[in-house]
Motif scaffolding. Structure first.
Motif, mmCIF file in Angstrom:
data_model
loop_
_atom_site.group_PDB
_atom_site.id
_atom_site.type_symbol
_atom_site.label_atom_id
_atom_site.label_comp_id
_atom_site.label_asym_id
_atom_site.label_seq_id
_atom_site.Cartn_x
_atom_site.Cartn_y
_atom_site.Cartn_z
ATOM 1 N N SER A 69 53.805 55.876 52.770
ATOM 2 C CA SER A 69 53.488 54.843 51.929
ATOM 3 C C SER A 69 53.384 55.247 50.463
ATOM 4 O O SER A 69 53.361 54.379 49.339
ATOM 5 C CB SER A 69 52.020 54.530 52.274
ATOM 6 O OG SER A 69 51.934 53.988 53.623
ATOM 7 N N TRP A 72 55.614 57.197 44.876
ATOM 8 C CA TRP A 72 56.159 56.342 43.944
ATOM 9 C C TRP A 72 56.602 56.838 42.565
ATOM 10 O O TRP A 72 55.813 57.148 41.767
ATOM 11 C CB TRP A 72 55.351 54.995 43.611
ATOM 12 C CG TRP A 72 55.438 53.997 44.913
ATOM 13 C CD1 TRP A 72 54.498 54.121 45.974
ATOM 14 C CD2 TRP A 72 56.238 52.949 45.248
ATOM 15 N NE1 TRP A 72 54.881 53.139 46.830
ATOM 16 C CE2 TRP A 72 55.734 52.304 46.386
ATOM 17 C CE3 TRP A 72 57.505 52.646 44.595
ATOM 18 C CZ2 TRP A 72 56.424 51.208 46.915
ATOM 19 C CZ3 TRP A 72 57.849 51.494 45.148
ATOM 20 C CH2 TRP A 72 57.622 50.638 46.359
ATOM 21 N N GLN A 105 57.861 38.682 38.749
ATOM 22 C CA GLN A 105 57.075 39.794 38.547
ATOM 23 C C GLN A 105 56.441 39.928 36.955
ATOM 24 O O GLN A 105 55.356 40.409 36.845
ATOM 25 C CB GLN A 105 57.648 40.887 38.949
ATOM 26 C CG GLN A 105 56.741 42.165 39.016
ATOM 27 C CD GLN A 105 55.531 42.210 39.986
ATOM 28 O OE1 GLN A 105 55.340 41.609 41.018
ATOM 29 N NE2 GLN A 105 54.440 42.909 39.700
ATOM 30 N N GLU A 143 47.558 51.218 35.080
ATOM 31 C CA GLU A 143 48.761 52.186 35.408
ATOM 32 C C GLU A 143 48.283 53.471 35.750
ATOM 33 O O GLU A 143 48.775 54.137 36.789
ATOM 34 C CB GLU A 143 49.641 51.939 34.325
ATOM 35 C CG GLU A 143 50.252 50.656 34.151
ATOM 36 C CD GLU A 143 50.969 49.985 35.366
ATOM 37 O OE1 GLU A 143 51.704 50.696 36.135
ATOM 38 O OE2 GLU A 143 50.679 48.832 35.392
ATOM 39 N N GLN A 146 46.757 53.823 39.074
ATOM 40 C CA GLN A 146 47.818 53.493 40.137
ATOM 41 C C GLN A 146 48.708 54.849 40.267
ATOM 42 O O GLN A 146 48.900 55.400 41.535
ATOM 43 C CB GLN A 146 48.603 52.492 39.885
ATOM 44 C CG GLN A 146 47.924 51.344 39.939
ATOM 45 C CD GLN A 146 48.935 49.778 39.695
ATOM 46 O OE1 GLN A 146 48.563 48.867 39.867
ATOM 47 N NE2 GLN A 146 49.986 50.274 38.817
ATOM 48 N N TYR A 158 50.313 55.423 45.808
ATOM 49 C CA TYR A 158 51.015 54.254 46.442
ATOM 50 C C TYR A 158 51.339 53.118 45.741
ATOM 51 O O TYR A 158 51.653 52.160 46.408
ATOM 52 C CB TYR A 158 49.977 54.024 47.540
ATOM 53 C CG TYR A 158 48.729 53.376 47.285
ATOM 54 C CD1 TYR A 158 48.431 52.067 47.112
ATOM 55 C CD2 TYR A 158 47.564 54.090 46.753
ATOM 56 C CE1 TYR A 158 47.356 51.362 46.814
ATOM 57 C CE2 TYR A 158 46.361 53.578 46.448
ATOM 58 C CZ TYR A 158 46.313 52.166 46.587
ATOM 59 O OH TYR A 158 45.164 51.410 45.908
ATOM 60 N N ARG A 159 51.128 52.984 44.516
ATOM 61 C CA ARG A 159 51.679 51.875 43.735
ATOM 62 C C ARG A 159 52.628 52.529 42.504
ATOM 63 O O ARG A 159 52.417 53.564 42.098
ATOM 64 C CB ARG A 159 50.804 51.071 43.231
ATOM 65 C CG ARG A 159 49.840 50.143 44.188
ATOM 66 C CD ARG A 159 48.932 49.016 43.706
ATOM 67 N NE ARG A 159 48.373 48.217 44.799
ATOM 68 C CZ ARG A 159 47.684 47.130 44.289
ATOM 69 N NH1 ARG A 159 47.415 46.951 43.224
ATOM 70 N NH2 ARG A 159 47.147 46.772 45.566
#
Length: 365
Positions: A69, A72, A105, A143, A146, A158-159
């Motif tokens: 997961s 990123w 988006q 940000e 995340q 995970y983002r």
């Protein structure tokens, strides 16, 4: 889920913050302003929704979390969404472009921060430039939250941290700042007089004071009950609940009105004052009568009706507690000067607290 959670928490916070908000409005503006309250509540829901959008849903932390997961990598290339649009393009023409997921988006990230720009500029009086900087700072905070896995709550992000999101959010804040004058059209924001000037006593103002008193009582009851439970002051939960209800009632309804003026805390918050018919401060007797014939009497009936193990006649108090608000509301609409049943019973009148009291007559020798 983020929206539902934001609404639920927003309603709970609105109840807890209502009395301080009313007090702040009357101190700063001299009146409530239903439009200001509506904007403040909407801004609260928006802020909570923004936080929930960042944090929810929280993924389950498993031993292989980073492999399945997380992990990123940050996206540092500005305008990388244009490259994504080329990869996601299906068909040609304006319609196909607008349906492109990469563009969608970006547009959603812009629109997400438009309300932030509107609220910051309109409600806090910031300039367009300052509002845009605030939007950028909020976006950067999101940000970073995340990319750090909610500040290292998770072992890996995970983002995605995306510089394009920073640009889109800042653009949304700028657009919101430019559109902020639209919020001036919301009614109930303009002052009817200077903050320190007396205002007429109205039904809505009297009802607002009663609502503040009831909320203060309920919140005080919860607070005292929690303290009693944690400290184990009383042997049973039932005893905790009794102490938690009667102690706030005595302090808010009896002690404070008798120690100061005859007004309740809610009435003081909305700048109301009780005086005699000729404008003098009331004595102890009328103060007690006024308190027991108003919100204090209603709360007393509720308390008596909830006493455990008492005679069946105590049920009558619950009936009277149900009738009391209706009778009080009728009295508020039918008595002169919106005195209500409490002031009428004590032969007092309700005035604005900013109106100077009549000084006692001086008898010359």
């Amino acid at each position: 889920m983020p929206a539902v959670l934001a609404i639920a928490i927003g309603l709970a916070l609105a109840v807890m913050l209502f009395v301080p908000y009313v007090a702040q409005q009357y101190r700063r503006r001299g009146e409530f302003g239903i439009g200001n309250a509506a904007l403040a509540f909407t801004g609260l829901l928006y802020g909570l929704g923004l936080i929930a959008y960042v944090l929810i849903p929280l993924p389950e932390l498993t031993p292989d979390f980073c492999a399945t997961s997380g992990m990123w990598p940050p996206q540092w290339v500005p305008f990388n969404f244009l490259h994504d649009m080329q990869k996601e393009a299906v068909g040609v023409g304006l319609g196909a472009t607008l349906r492109n997921p990469a563009l969608t988006q970006v547009l959603l990230n812009v629109s997400l921060f438009v309300p932030l720009g509107m609220f910051v500029r309109h409600m806090f009086g910031r300039s367009v430039a300052a509002t845009t900087v605030i939007a950028l700072a909020c976006s950067l905070l999101i940000e970073v939250t995340q990319v750090t896995g909610i500040w290292f709550l998770y072992p890996c992000p995970y983002r995605l941290f995306d510089v394009d999101d920073l640009m889109a959010n800042s653009l949304g804040g700028l657009a919101g700042a430019l559109a902020a004058p639209v919020l001036r059209a919301v009614p109930g924001q303009r002052l009817t007089a200077e903050p320190g000037a007396p205002r007429p006593v109205t039904r809505s103002r009297r009802l607002l004071a009663s609502l503040c008193d009831l909320l203060l009582f309920q919140l005080s009851t919860v607070l005292v009950s929690s303290i009693c439970t944690v400290l184990g002051i009383f042997p049973t939960r039932q005893a905790d609940q009794l102490a938690a209800s009667w102690l706030p009632w005595f302090v808010l309804v009896i002690a404070l009105p008798l120690a100061g003026s005859a007004t309740s805390i809610g009435q003081r918050i909305v700048h109301l004052r009780v005086t005699t018919a000729d404008g003098h401060p009331p004595g102890v007797g009328p103060r007690l009568v006024r308190s027991l014939a108003g919100t204090g009497g209603y709360l007393l009936l509720v308390q008596l009706g909830e006493l455990p193990g008492g005679p069946s006649g105590l049920a009558a108090f619950s009936v009277l507690a149900g009738i009391f608000p209706v009778a009080s509301l009728i009295g508020l609409f039918t008595t002169s000067g919106y005195r209500g049943l409490s002031c009428a019973a004590a032969r007092l009148r309700m005035t604005d607290a900013r109106t100077p009291l009549r000084q006692p007559d001086v008898v010359s020798a």
